[in-house]
Write a protein that holds these residues in place. Structure first.
Motif, PDB file in Angstrom:
ATOM      1  N   LEU A  62     -17.210  14.441  72.351  1.00  0.00           N
ATOM      2  CA  LEU A  62     -16.753  13.532  71.480  1.00  0.00           C
ATOM      3  C   LEU A  62     -15.962  12.380  71.889  1.00  0.00           C
ATOM      4  N   PRO A  63     -15.142  12.258  72.749  1.00  0.00           N
ATOM      5  CA  PRO A  63     -14.212  10.996  73.183  1.00  0.00           C
ATOM      6  C   PRO A  63     -15.531   9.934  73.375  1.00  0.00           C
ATOM      7  N   ASN A  64     -15.074   8.757  73.251  1.00  0.00           N
ATOM      8  CA  ASN A  64     -16.121   7.795  73.840  1.00  0.00           C
ATOM      9  C   ASN A  64     -16.483   7.680  74.849  1.00  0.00           C
TER      10      ASN A  64
ATOM     11  N   TRP B 160     -11.020  14.822  71.930  1.00  0.00           N
ATOM     12  CA  TRP B 160      -9.730  14.224  72.077  1.00  0.00           C
ATOM     13  C   TRP B 160      -8.553  15.166  71.989  1.00  0.00           C
ATOM     14  N   GLY B 161      -7.430  15.183  72.690  1.00  0.00           N
ATOM     15  CA  GLY B 161      -6.217  15.969  72.675  1.00  0.00           C
ATOM     16  C   GLY B 161      -5.142  15.156  72.108  1.00  0.00           C
ATOM     17  N   GLN B 162      -4.150  15.670  71.477  1.00  0.00           N
ATOM     18  CA  GLN B 162      -2.818  15.065  71.359  1.00  0.00           C
ATOM     19  C   GLN B 162      -2.860  14.152  70.140  1.00  0.00           C
ATOM     20  N   ARG B 163      -4.276  14.399  69.111  1.00  0.00           N
ATOM     21  CA  ARG B 163      -4.426  13.901  68.012  1.00  0.00           C
ATOM     22  C   ARG B 163      -4.175  14.659  66.766  1.00  0.00           C
ATOM     23  N   GLY B 164      -3.661  15.807  66.780  1.00  0.00           N
ATOM     24  CA  GLY B 164      -3.538  16.760  65.893  1.00  0.00           C
ATOM     25  C   GLY B 164      -4.512  18.081  65.946  1.00  0.00           C
ATOM     26  N   ASP B 165      -4.125  19.106  65.792  1.00  0.00           N
ATOM     27  CA  ASP B 165      -4.986  20.386  65.698  1.00  0.00           C
ATOM     28  C   ASP B 165      -6.125  20.170  64.869  1.00  0.00           C
TER      29      ASP B 165
ATOM     30  N   VAL C  18      -7.111  12.869  76.900  1.00  0.00           N
ATOM     31  CA  VAL C  18      -6.277  12.004  76.391  1.00  0.00           C
ATOM     32  C   VAL C  18      -6.323  10.707  76.542  1.00  0.00           C
ATOM     33  N   GLY C  19      -6.123   9.721  75.706  1.00  0.00           N
ATOM     34  CA  GLY C  19      -6.079   8.261  75.844  1.00  0.00           C
ATOM     35  C   GLY C  19      -6.784   7.512  74.599  1.00  0.00           C
ATOM     36  N   GLY C  20      -7.259   6.401  74.681  1.00  0.00           N
ATOM     37  CA  GLY C  20      -7.880   5.568  73.544  1.00  0.00           C
ATOM     38  C   GLY C  20      -6.984   5.307  72.589  1.00  0.00           C
ATOM     39  N   GLY C  21      -7.341   5.835  71.321  1.00  0.00           N
ATOM     40  CA  GLY C  21      -6.175   5.328  70.328  1.00  0.00           C
ATOM     41  C   GLY C  21      -4.899   5.814  70.169  1.00  0.00           C
ATOM     42  N   ASN C  22      -4.597   6.859  71.379  1.00  0.00           N
ATOM     43  CA  ASN C  22      -3.283   7.633  71.283  1.00  0.00           C
ATOM     44  C   ASN C  22      -2.864   6.750  72.465  1.00  0.00           C
TER      45      ASN C  22
ATOM     46  N   ARG D 115      -7.138   8.349  85.158  1.00  0.00           N
ATOM     47  CA  ARG D 115      -7.346   9.381  86.475  1.00  0.00           C
ATOM     48  C   ARG D 115      -7.296  10.631  86.053  1.00  0.00           C
ATOM     49  N   ALA D 116      -6.768  11.151  85.150  1.00  0.00           N
ATOM     50  CA  ALA D 116      -6.618  12.526  84.856  1.00  0.00           C
ATOM     51  C   ALA D 116      -7.844  12.782  84.155  1.00  0.00           C
ATOM     52  N   ASN D 117      -8.541  11.997  83.069  1.00  0.00           N
ATOM     53  CA  ASN D 117      -9.711  12.246  82.572  1.00  0.00           C
ATOM     54  C   ASN D 117     -10.909  12.375  83.427  1.00  0.00           C
ATOM     55  N   MET D 118     -10.951  11.472  84.589  1.00  0.00           N
ATOM     56  CA  MET D 118     -11.665  11.451  85.497  1.00  0.00           C
ATOM     57  C   MET D 118     -11.648  12.854  86.542  1.00  0.00           C
TER      58      MET D 118
END
Length: 364
Positions: A48-50, A121-126, A143-147, A155-158
Motif C-alpha cells: 500500500l505505501p507508495n 503504512w504504520g503510525q497513521r492510526g489503527d 514508516v515515513g512519507g506524510g508522517n 534505511r529501516a524500510n529498505m
C-alpha cells in the motif's frame, strides 16, 4: 533403466529438498518494531505505501512477488524506468485502496489476491491496519512519507524489504553506496570550509495548489545534506502556501516534484507572480528526475538525488558524473544497462536542459 530411475529419484529428492527449504518459516521485524513470523518466504505481496513495491523489487531483483500496489505506485512505474525494466508490472492490479487520496485498504479486493503478506503504512492510526488484520491477513508496517521522513527511516524500510526477500547482502551493498555518497558530500564541505547555503523550495504540488515541504519531510533531509536551506522550514511535513508567501521567501532554487507528473516548469514561468522569483529569473527551477522511482521521495535511489542536487546547489564544489553514476547504479539496483536516451529521459534533459547549471548532465 537403473540409470533412468536414479536420475528421476535424484530429481524428486531435489524437488523435495527445495520445497522444504522454501517452506521454512521466516521471522523479521517491521519498522514499527513488530516481530512477524511467516510460514515461508512470502511469494504474494500487496503493497500500500507508495515506495514499497519499487523497494521490494529493487532488493529482490524481480517483480513476480508483487500482486497488488496502489495507484500512485502504478503511475510511478508507468512514468519511470521501472515499467521498462520490469514490463510485467503493467499487469499488477492497483485497485487496493477503498478511497482516493487516503490509505484505507479495500480489504475485499486485497483478500481476493490471496497475499502471503500485506505492507501498510504504520503510525497513521489503527483504522487503516486493523481491517486487514481482522481479515486474517499478515501485515508489516513501513514508516515515513506524510508522517515525516528521515534517512534512518528510509534505511529501516529498505532493511525490512531485504529481510522479507532474503536479500540482506544486497541491502548491505545499497547502504555502502549511500554511505559512500554521503561521505563524499561531507568531505567536500569539510574541505571548502564555510559556504553560502542556497535557499531551496521544494513544491510537492505546483499546479492545482501550491504545497511546500517543511522541516519534517525527507525533502528537508536531502536539501540540508547538499548544503541548502529549506525556505519552508516551519511547515512540519508540508503545507499549502500562497504565491505571496513564496515571493516573500524568494528562494534561489525551486524543485518541482516528480510525483506531480502534469506539472512542468511552466507552473512557475507562466505564473504572473512566481515568474518574478529570483529562482525563475536565474533559470534555477528544475523538475526532479525520475528513475526506477521518484527521486524526491525517500527510496533506494536517493543517492542519485543527493548527487544531482549537489551539482546544482554547489557546482563549484561538486561535479558528480551523474550519467556514469546512473549506469553503475542501475546495474547494482536492477542488473540493467541503461541506454543514453534513457539517461536523458531520467534526468529530464528535454525539460531541464536549458536551466542554469544543467549542461553538466548532458551527454558528452
Amino acid at each position: 533403466m537403473t540409470l533412468k530411475f536414479t536420475c528421476v529419484a535424484s530429481l524428486l529428492a531435489t524437488v523435495v529438498v527445495s520445497t522444504s527449504l522454501a517452506a521454512e518459516p521466516i521471522t523479521f521485524t517491521d519498522v514499527t518494531g513488530q516481530e512477524l513470523t511467516l510460514p515461508a518466504t512470502p511469494q504474494r505481496i500487496v503493497t500500500l505505501p507508495n515506495p514499497a513495491a519499487a523497494t521490494l523489487i529493487a532488493l529482490d531483483g524481480k517483480s513476480d512477488r508483487i500482486v497488488g500496489m496502489n495507484k500512485g505506485s502504478k503511475r510511478a512505474f508507468e512514468n519511470g524506468m521501472m515499467g521498462v525494466i520490469f514490463p510485467d508490472t503493467a499487469g499488477i492490479t492497483s485497485d487496493i485502496l477503498a478511497e482516493s487520496g487516503g490509505w484505507m485498504p479495500n480489504v475485499e479486493a486485497i483478500a481476493a489476491l490471496q497475499p502471503d503478506l500485506v505492507i501498510q503504512w504504520g503510525q497513521r492510526g489503527d483504522d487503516i491496519v486493523a481491517p486487514l488484520r481482522n481479515a486474517g491477513l499478515p501485515v508489516a508496517l513501513m514508516v515515513g512519507g506524510g508522517n515525516g521522513g528521515t534517512e534512518e527511516l528510509a534505511r529501516a524500510n529498505m532493511r525490512m524489504a531485504a529481510e522479507i526477500t532474503g536479500q540482506i547482502g544486497k541491502y548491505d551493498q545499497l547502504i555502502a553506496w549511500r554511505d559512500r555518497v554521503m561521505g563524499e558530500l561531507t568531505a567536500g564541505f569539510a574541505q571548502a570550509g564555510e559556504v553560502e547555503k542556497p535557499r531551496i523550495l521544494h513544491l510537492r504540488s505546483a499546479k492545482s495548489k501550491l504545497t511546500a515541504t517543511g522541516e519534517r519531510s525527507y525533502q528537508n533531509v536531502f536539501i540540508e545534506l547538499v548544503g541548502g536551506q529549506n525556505v519552508a522550514a516551519g511547515l512540519g511535513v508540508d503545507g499549502t502556501v500562497s504565491a505571496e508567501q513564496i515571493l516573500e521567501w524568494n528562494p534561489d532554487i525551486i524543485l518541482l516534484s516528480a510525483a506531480e507528473g502534469d506539472a512542468g516548469l511552466e507552473a512557475i514561468y507562466d505564473d504572473p507572480l512566481l515568474s518574478r522569483l529570483t529562482a525563475a529569473e536565474n533559470g534555477r527551477v528544475y523538475k526532479t528526475p525520475q528513475g526506477g522511482y521518484i527521486w524526491d521521495s525517500a527510496s533506494h535511489e536517493s543517492p542519485f538525488t543527493w548527487m544531482w542536487l549537489a551539482n546544482l546547489a554547489h557546482p563549484d564544489l561538486f561535479q558528480f558524473d551523474l550519467r556514469q553514476e546512473l549506469r553503475d547504479g542501475f546495474k547494482l539496483l536492477y542488473a540493467y544497462d541503461l541506454f543514453e536516451d534513457q539517461i536523458d529521459r531520467i534526468l529530464r534533459i528535454e525539460m531541464n536542459g536549458k536551466q542554469q547549471g544543467y549542461q553538466v548532465f548532458a551527454a558528452q
